[in-house]
Enzyme design. Structure first.
Site, PDB file in Angstrom:
ATOM      1  N   LYS A 117       4.732   0.199   9.711  1.00 19.29           N
ATOM      2  CA  LYS A 117       4.687   1.442   8.940  1.00 19.29           C
ATOM      3  C   LYS A 117       4.162   2.597   9.785  1.00 19.29           C
ATOM      4  CE  LYS A 117       3.558  -0.247   4.346  1.00 19.29           C
ATOM      5  NZ  LYS A 117       2.459  -0.110   3.382  1.00 19.29           N
ATOM      6  N   ARG A 120       5.937 -12.782   9.688  1.00 20.57           N
ATOM      7  CA  ARG A 120       6.495 -11.448   9.496  1.00 20.57           C
ATOM      8  C   ARG A 120       7.907 -11.410  10.045  1.00 20.57           C
ATOM      9  NH1 ARG A 120       2.648  -7.194   8.715  1.00 20.57           N
ATOM     10  NH2 ARG A 120       3.981  -5.465   9.306  1.00 20.57           N
ATOM     11  N   GLU A 139       0.869  -1.165   0.000  1.00 19.17           N
ATOM     12  CA  GLU A 139       0.000   0.000   0.000  1.00 19.17           C
ATOM     13  C   GLU A 139       0.913   1.224   0.000  1.00 19.17           C
ATOM     14  OE1 GLU A 139      -2.734   0.362   3.313  1.00 19.17           O
ATOM     15  OE2 GLU A 139      -3.434   2.288   2.525  1.00 19.17           O
TER      16      GLU A 139
HETATM   17  P1  ATP Z   1       0.117  -2.321   7.377  1.00 20.16           P
HETATM   18  O1  ATP Z   1       0.511  -2.413   8.801  1.00 20.16           O
HETATM   19  O2  ATP Z   1      -0.310  -0.965   6.951  1.00 20.16           O
HETATM   20  O3  ATP Z   1      -0.717  -3.442   6.861  1.00 20.16           O
HETATM   21  P2  ATP Z   1       2.258  -3.583   5.979  1.00 20.16           P
HETATM   22  O4  ATP Z   1       3.666  -3.403   6.414  1.00 20.16           O
HETATM   23  O5  ATP Z   1       1.610  -4.895   6.102  1.00 20.16           O
HETATM   24  O6  ATP Z   1       1.490  -2.451   6.688  1.00 20.16           O
HETATM   25  P3  ATP Z   1       1.693  -3.585   3.172  1.00 20.16           P
HETATM   26  O7  ATP Z   1       1.864  -2.484   2.213  1.00 20.16           O
HETATM   27  O8  ATP Z   1       0.359  -4.197   3.311  1.00 20.16           O
HETATM   28  O9  ATP Z   1       2.161  -3.030   4.535  1.00 20.16           O
HETATM   29  O10 ATP Z   1       2.800  -4.698   2.894  1.00 20.16           O
HETATM   30  C1  ATP Z   1       2.992  -5.275   1.642  1.00 20.16           C
HETATM   31  C2  ATP Z   1       3.353  -6.718   1.806  1.00 20.16           C
HETATM   32  O11 ATP Z   1       4.488  -6.857   2.634  1.00 20.16           O
HETATM   33  C3  ATP Z   1       2.243  -7.521   2.444  1.00 20.16           C
HETATM   34  O12 ATP Z   1       2.037  -8.665   1.666  1.00 20.16           O
HETATM   35  C4  ATP Z   1       2.759  -7.873   3.802  1.00 20.16           C
HETATM   36  O13 ATP Z   1       2.329  -9.154   4.155  1.00 20.16           O
HETATM   37  C5  ATP Z   1       4.270  -7.833   3.623  1.00 20.16           C
HETATM   38  N1  ATP Z   1       4.939  -7.433   4.861  1.00 20.16           N
HETATM   39  C6  ATP Z   1       4.751  -6.295   5.556  1.00 20.16           C
HETATM   40  N2  ATP Z   1       5.519  -6.250   6.655  1.00 20.16           N
HETATM   41  C7  ATP Z   1       6.232  -7.396   6.676  1.00 20.16           C
HETATM   42  C8  ATP Z   1       7.213  -7.960   7.572  1.00 20.16           C
HETATM   43  N3  ATP Z   1       7.613  -7.322   8.667  1.00 20.16           N
HETATM   44  N4  ATP Z   1       7.736  -9.165   7.247  1.00 20.16           N
HETATM   45  C9  ATP Z   1       7.342  -9.806   6.141  1.00 20.16           C
HETATM   46  N5  ATP Z   1       6.435  -9.343   5.270  1.00 20.16           N
HETATM   47  C10 ATP Z   1       5.869  -8.155   5.519  1.00 20.16           C
HETATM   48 MG    MG Z   2      -0.432  -5.053   5.597  1.00 18.28          MG
END
Ligand code: ATP
Ligand code: MG
Length: 566
Positions: free
Chosen positions: A274, A264, A39
């Site tokens: 984020k 994660r 996003e």
């Molecule tokens: P939000 O907390 O706003 O959902 P997010 O970090 O999940 O934030 P996204 O833009 O949805 O943000 O992330 C894009 C992709 O990265 C998603 O598929 C998510 O699963 C993956 N992702 C985000 N943070 C991590 C992390 N710490 N480790 C592994 N994958 C991640």
């Molecule tokens: Mg997310």
């Protein structure tokens, strides 16, 4: 297990096994197609790098395709700046999306059609409850939810209201479109989730064409379906959203990708949320998204990280089904290994102490040959100027050296790297403060190049620069952004900002580096011998060098000090 051409040759994991299974059973006709769906509401961080390397890595291992897709469904939080930064970051990591850069907003019309389709099937309704009332009706894990009083609306009424929502007749927050599933479901996500909300906000791509915007759970599966993604890989927090992901696709009867979740990434001494990172930036705790203390890819890049080191890190941490915290030391280890192979060695002095070689001819300059990279013979050699007045590192001298301090001290002989043996013969102090301001030494001309013909040994080799030739530089030393391994480990009554490390940045001015760095462009990575890896910061300008310390070398002396309790 028998080997099969459809199986990856690289090390496998539960995701690759699932994909290989689907290839065997022909579930997707042998196709593999993944996506990375950020996003655009913040910069990417190292956790996203893990996701990119899972998504892209799986596609690569199976000869499949990989899309970069922006999940841009919330105009109030999203900005073009983030889109541009994310594109740059994913490209820098090395993932290749070919010509498949997509935006969820490009599918808004199709999503809208599908929403009407669900209404016609009696599977969605317009609800007039406020956001608070929706929450209140949803119930809890232990208490079932209650039906919305609007749940029984006729298809005609729902279609009419939904079209008027889309036409802009109603104010923000006054109505939503909800899926009609089950208000008693043990999975809260299935309790008539909101699909659309009214939001009169300009979108960075679609402008004012829409005033209703789809919610993540409704939109995401549709995006995957439109792009004919086979495996929708995401982090663990989406696991209990999967039934909903499946429900929408099943109700619509459209192409149905498979969602698989992985753990994660969390890393010690930093945060990978984020929202938190946004607070750190907006709160002025760092200089921006690309501050070298940030775990963002922009920050890591500015700090001097290489995409190869990040990729190696992602490979080593592997893919698990359980959340865990990875020691930041592993990330730094991967970085050192990579930089050790590729970073040219140079000499730089962070805290200069002036040294006069009393027996070295006044006005003489020698160009001494120095090795660029002992790990890479092809990197060759360079000339480093040597003269009568030098700078050495202040901490390489002690007037009263404790045991195990082998560097320079009064009466002691050491080697100057690529140069000569020198012996300390005198110490000049500031009469007011007692601080050592200059050393006098003699050099042994017979030891040119660093070896004594009589075979005598010294216990230390110091780095140095020639005072007349060295360039002045600013050097920024970084430490962890947070003072504790777990930033959330805060004293009662305080918030996470209490754990921000007040010493995360130390700026040194008046450092001296060898003249070969005069034209080093921003991004250039070097090893300052004995000190660590550094890279030229974009704040550098001709005549005004600025370096970031990327990572230290392992410090044996610090280890001894710790052992001695010093
Ligand atoms: P939000 O907390 O706003 O959902 P997010 O970090 O999940 O934030 P996204 O833009 O949805 O943000 O992330 C894009 C992709 O990265 C998603 O598929 C998510 O699963 C993956 N992702 C985000 N943070 C991590 C992390 N710490 N480790 C592994 N994958 C991640
Ligand atoms: Mg997310």
């Amino acid at each position: 297990m028998t080997a099969d051409a459809s199986e990856p040759t690289a090390t496998t994991d539960f995701i690759r096994e699932a994909v290989a299974d689907d290839n065997r059973t022909g579930r997707f006709g042998g196709r593999v197609h993944t996506r990375f769906p950020p996003e655009p509401n913040a910069y990417l961080h190292i956790g996203h790098a893990k996701a990119v390397w899972i998504d892209y890595g799986v596609a690569q291992d199976f000869g499949g395709l990989f899309n970069l897709r922006f999940d841009d469904t919330n105009p109030t939080k999203e900005e073009q700046e983030y889109v541009d930064a994310i594109v740059a970051d994913v490209r820098w990591l090395g993932a290749d999306w070919g010509d498949r850069l997509f935006f969820a907003s490009g599918y808004f019309s199709q999503m809208y059609e599908w929403a009407e389709d669900l209404i016609r099937k009696g599977k969605a309704y317009v609800c007039d409850l406020s956001a608070d009332e929706v929450t209140e009706h949803r119930g809890t894990l232990t208490r079932p939810g209650r039906d919305s009083p609007y749940r029984g609306r006729s298809v005609e009424e729902n279609l009419d209201l939904f079209r008027r929502m889309r036409a802009g007749e109603f104010p923000d927050g006054s109505r939503t479109l909800r899926a009609k599933i089950d208000m008693a479901s043990p999975n809260l996500n299935m309790r008539d989730p909101v699909m659309y909300r009214i939001l009169h906000a300009s979108h960075h791509r679609t402008g004012d064409s829409w005033c209703i915007y789809p919610m993540y759970d409704w939109a995401h599966g549709l995006e995957d379906s439109i792009e004919r993604v086979t495996h929708s890989l995401c982090s663990l927090e989406y696991e209990n959203h999967r039934p909903l992901y499946d429900w929408f696709l099943d109700q619509l009867g459209i192409y149905h990708p498979r969602q698989i979740e992985f753990a994660r990434l969390n890393v010690t001494y930093t945060v990978l949320s984020k929202r938190r990172l946004l607070e750190i930036v907006k709160g002025g705790h760092v200089k921006g998204w690309d501050d070298p203390r940030m775990p963002t890819l922009a920050g890591l890049r500015r700090r001097g990280y290489t995409p190869e080191a990040i990729r190696d890190f992602c490979r080593r941490i592997g893919i698990a089904k359980m959340d865990s915290v990875v020691d930041v030391g592993l990330l730094e280890h991967c970085l050192r290994e990579d930089l050790n192979r590729r970073a040219p060695r140079v000499m730089g002095v962070l805290r200069p102490l002036r040294v006069v070689l009393d027996n070295y001819p006044e006005g003489q300059v020698e160009d001494l040959e120095a090795v660029n990279n002992p790990e890479d013979a092809a990197a060759g050699t360079r000339k480093v100027p040597f003269s009568r007045v030098l700078y050495i590192e202040r901490e390489d001298f002690m007037e009263e050296p404790p045991k195990k301090f082998f560097r320079l001290a009064p009466g002691r002989e050491v080697r100057l790297r690529y140069a000569y043996f020198v012996t300390c013969t005198g110490v000049v102090k500031d009469p007011a403060t007692g601080e050592v301001v200059e050393l006098h030494c003699t050099y042994d001309p017979a030891t040119r190049g660093g070896d004594a013909p009589d075979g005598r040994k010294v216990k230390a080799t110091l780095h140095w620069v020639s005072a007349a030739h060295a360039l002045e530089a600013e050097v920024r030393l970084y430490d962890h952004l947070f003072a504790k391994p777990d930033p959330d480990d805060v004293p009662e009554g305080q918030d996470w900002t209490a754990n921000l490390n007040p010493k995360s940045l130390e700026v040194l001015s008046g450092c001296r580096v060898e003249p070969s760095l005069a034209a080093a462009a921003p991004g250039t990575r070097v090893q300052f011998e004995r000190l660590g890896y550094f890279c030229v910061d974009p704040d550098s300008a001709p005549g005004r060098l600025v370096f970031n310390r990327t990572v230290t070398l392992k410090d044996a002396w610090a280890k001894i000090q710790r052992k001695q309790g010093g």
